[in-house]
Design an enzyme around this catalytic site. Structure first.
Site, mmCIF file in Angstrom:
data_model
loop_
_atom_site.group_PDB
_atom_site.id
_atom_site.type_symbol
_atom_site.label_atom_id
_atom_site.label_comp_id
_atom_site.label_asym_id
_atom_site.label_seq_id
_atom_site.Cartn_x
_atom_site.Cartn_y
_atom_site.Cartn_z
ATOM 1 N N TRP A 4 0.848 -1.187 0.000
ATOM 2 C CA TRP A 4 0.000 0.000 0.000
ATOM 3 C C TRP A 4 0.894 1.253 0.000
ATOM 4 C CZ3 TRP A 4 -5.130 0.283 -0.635
ATOM 5 C CH2 TRP A 4 -5.760 1.505 -0.374
ATOM 6 N N HIS A 34 0.410 -4.418 7.789
ATOM 7 C CA HIS A 34 -0.638 -4.726 6.805
ATOM 8 C C HIS A 34 -0.018 -5.069 5.449
ATOM 9 C CE1 HIS A 34 -4.055 -3.432 9.428
ATOM 10 N NE2 HIS A 34 -3.001 -2.951 10.081
ATOM 11 N N HIS A 38 -3.174 -10.254 4.980
ATOM 12 C CA HIS A 38 -3.116 -9.868 6.390
ATOM 13 C C HIS A 38 -4.508 -9.676 6.972
ATOM 14 C CE1 HIS A 38 -3.568 -5.972 4.403
ATOM 15 N NE2 HIS A 38 -4.150 -5.580 5.513
ATOM 16 N N ASP A 40 -6.975 -7.417 9.471
ATOM 17 C CA ASP A 40 -7.180 -6.125 10.141
ATOM 18 C C ASP A 40 -7.899 -6.383 11.457
ATOM 19 O OD1 ASP A 40 -6.244 -4.898 7.855
ATOM 20 O OD2 ASP A 40 -8.046 -3.679 7.529
ATOM 21 N N HIS A 44 -7.299 -1.318 14.255
ATOM 22 C CA HIS A 44 -6.740 -0.636 13.079
ATOM 23 C C HIS A 44 -7.419 0.730 12.861
ATOM 24 C CE1 HIS A 44 -4.803 -0.146 9.282
ATOM 25 N NE2 HIS A 44 -5.754 -0.621 8.514
ATOM 26 N N HIS A 148 -13.905 0.514 6.514
ATOM 27 C CA HIS A 148 -13.217 -0.161 7.614
ATOM 28 C C HIS A 148 -13.996 -0.002 8.923
ATOM 29 C CE1 HIS A 148 -9.525 -0.496 5.107
ATOM 30 N NE2 HIS A 148 -9.212 -1.464 5.944
ATOM 31 N N GLU A 160 -7.449 -9.108 4.212
ATOM 32 C CA GLU A 160 -7.117 -8.385 2.979
ATOM 33 C C GLU A 160 -5.903 -9.006 2.304
ATOM 34 O OE1 GLU A 160 -8.627 -3.894 4.213
ATOM 35 O OE2 GLU A 160 -6.660 -4.572 4.869
HETATM 36 ZN ZN LIG Z 1 -5.273 -3.878 6.457
#
Ligand SMILES: [Zn+2]
Length: 198
Positions: A4, A34, A38, A40, A44, A148, A160
């Site tokens: 990301w 992350h 992974h 969450d 988070h 989220h 994710e």
């Molecule tokens: Zn994540």
């Protein structure tokens, strides 16, 4: 390894090496929590909420359904509605991401994401887990936080970074264990699907 934008990159360095005269091989890992596939944790996005080390194992081990999402842009309530998602289910969304984004050399901004409206629908249906086949359940430019929060704030754990390209939609057993990081906001995980024998 692609990650990301803005997250710490994944770096694996062999710090002890038999080939260089050391008695054993040993590596140093540096990465964001992350990275890759992974989980969450609610922490988070929600201060004071559950961390990954306090995750109930039921969230990530047990029967799971892989749902095929055909919409090229996003996961919308109308399409999700066909699947009659029930409370406590483990739901993995196979979108067009699986056949596309993991083959690209760089991060993709226009991945298929869950809309705010679909996230609100999931928040009411309350599956135990929602998984998606790219690095975020929310869109790159819009809705990331709302999606989220809608899920994590309603007791739904998020998986994710799945690659579902070799997986047919249907019923499976999911086995997925994120690293038990103390007070962790998320953790890398190995996710495995086993076909349900009928
Ligand atoms: Zn994540």
């Amino acid at each position: 390894m692609m990650h990301w934008p803005g997250d710490p990159p994944v770096k694996i360095t062999r710090v002890l090496d038999i080939g260089h005269g050391d008695s054993h091989n040993l590596s140093q890992l540096t990465m964001g929590s992350h990275s890759g596939t992974h989980l969450d944790a609610p922490l988070h996005f929600i201060q004071g909420a559950l961390s990954v080390d306090r995750m109930p194992l039921d969230a990530v081990i047990g029967p799971a359904r892989v749902l095929e999402i055909e919409d090229k842009e996003s996961v919308k309530p109308q399409e999700l509605g066909h699947y009659h998602i029930g409370r406590g289910e483990r739901i993995l969304l196979k979108t067009l991401n699986s056949s596309r984004v993991w083959r690209l050399p760089a991060f993709t901004e226009d991945f298929v994401f869950i809309t705010k409206e679909a996230a609100e629908m999931l928040a009411e249906l309350k599956p135990a887990l929602v998984g998606i086949d790219y690095l975020s359940v929310g869109g790159y430019r819009r809705g990331g936080s709302e999606v989220h929060r809608a899920l994590l704030g309603n007791g739904i754990w998020i998986l994710e970074g799945l690659d579902l390209s070799p997986v047919e939609p249907g019923d499976y057993d999911l086995i997925c264990l994120p690293l038990r990081i103390e007070n962790g906001d998320g953790a890398p995980a190995r996710a495995v699907l086993r076909k349900v024998m009928k």
